[in-house]
Design a protein around this motif. Structure first.
Motif, short mmCIF file in Angstrom:
data_model
loop_
_atom_site.label_atom_id
_atom_site.label_comp_id
_atom_site.label_asym_id
_atom_site.label_seq_id
_atom_site.Cartn_x
_atom_site.Cartn_y
_atom_site.Cartn_z
N ILE A 27 38.84 44.40 38.74
CA ILE A 27 37.99 44.29 37.54
C ILE A 27 37.71 45.62 36.85
N THR A 28 37.92 46.74 37.53
CA THR A 28 37.55 48.02 36.91
C THR A 28 38.39 48.33 35.66
N MET A 29 39.70 48.20 35.79
CA MET A 29 40.54 48.54 34.64
C MET A 29 40.38 47.54 33.49
N PRO A 30 40.28 46.21 33.75
CA PRO A 30 39.98 45.31 32.63
C PRO A 30 38.65 45.63 31.95
N LEU A 31 37.64 45.99 32.71
CA LEU A 31 36.36 46.37 32.10
C LEU A 31 36.53 47.61 31.23
N PHE A 32 37.33 48.57 31.72
CA PHE A 32 37.53 49.82 30.99
C PHE A 32 38.35 49.59 29.72
N PHE A 33 39.51 48.94 29.87
CA PHE A 33 40.38 48.71 28.71
C PHE A 33 39.82 47.64 27.78
N GLY A 34 38.91 46.79 28.29
CA GLY A 34 38.29 45.79 27.44
C GLY A 34 37.01 46.27 26.80
#
Length: 287
Positions: A212-219
């Motif tokens: 979930i970290t990268m989707p939160l960041f890129f989202g």
């Protein structure tokens, strides 16, 4: 000349052969009552968490590597390319607040691993049988994560200043930056503790955290403006607390148009919801 009266506690300490220092140990401190109980216990839990950082600062040094790479490589490269429109603002300036938010989130999002470790070592069970409310335990840990993130943010701000990013030196705005970082980190640490209360194991938490970290960041709007996103990603960005944290940091640090009232409102409500959810699931870890 008559001798001065001796307090009963002092008489008891002398009777047992102890000095004045040990006398303090024999007399319990006055218990806090009323509204002061919960803040005192939140502060105590926060202090306990920060004591760990004082004994081992390795985490701060290693965590500083990733934001440095983002600024030095990604930021400098895309500043030269001019591939992302930022309204006349140098891309490195635009990126720096997003990297501050990212580094704070990466610190907080794996905070649940510490809770699981405390469960496995028996510490959590001992904490839960004390009179301290579960919400105070969670809040203390959440705001300790926030203080760690503020230290990390200061490192990123100093590095950005060295790279020539034009940031404010206004003390009130910097105080607002600290508040935004603390609130955002508190929310993500509570999210991590909530997930820990659901999955119950470190391996599962690590897998979900990484997922979930990268989707939160890129989202979020950390790397590019919301206007460049497709419609579905804009919807994700509006529901992502990281976007509101970045918007607040950008407005406070480099003076871009922002919605500070909305940003801080969303962060505060998200943090309150996170504390409530993590508190409700904390007992499940100790079963």
């Amino acid at each position: 000349m008559s001798a001065a009266p001796v307090a009963p506690q002092a008489e008891s300490a002398e009777h047992h052969g102890s000095g004045p220092e040990l006398g303090l140990l024999l007399v319990p401190p006055r218990a806090r009552t009323g509204w002061r109980v919960v803040p005192a216990r939140v502060l105590a839990m926060c202090t306990v968490e920060l004591q760990k950082l004082r004994h081992d600062r390795t985490e701060l040094y290693t965590r500083a590597v990733q934001p440095a790479l983002w600024l030095l490589i990604f930021g400098e490269t895309f500043t030269r390319l001019k591939a992302i429109p930022t309204g006349g603002i140098p891309y490195l300036d635009y990126l720096a607040p997003g990297i501050i938010a990212q580094s704070a989130m990466f610190i907080a999002i794996f905070y649940g691993i510490m809770i699981i470790w405390e469960r496995d070592s028996g510490v959590l069970t001992k904490l839960l049988v004390t009179p301290t409310p579960r919400a105070a335990l969670v809040t203390g840990k959440a705001f300790a994560a926030g203080v760690k993130a503020v230290v990390q943010a200061a490192v990123v701000v100093l590095l950005a200043a060295v790279l020539g990013v034009g940031m404010t030196a206004n003390p009130l705005r910097l105080l607002g930056v600290a508040v935004a970082v603390v609130l955002g980190s508190a929310f993500f640490s509570c999210l991590s503790m909530t997930i820990a209360g659901i999955v119950l194991t470190r391996d599962r938490l690590m897998g979900i955290g990484q997922a979930i970290t990268m989707p939160l960041f890129f989202g979020s709007n950390a790397l590019y403006p919301v206007d460049l996103m497709p419609g579905w990603l804009r919807a994700v960005s509006r529901a992502n607390p990281l976007s509101y944290q970045v918007d607040a940091l950008r407005g406070l640090l480099i003076g871009t148009p922002s919605h500070l009232g909305l940003d801080f409102g969303v962060l505060a409500l998200s943090t309150a919801a996170g504390i409530t959810a993590a508190s409700a699931l904390l007992g499940r870890l100790a079963r």
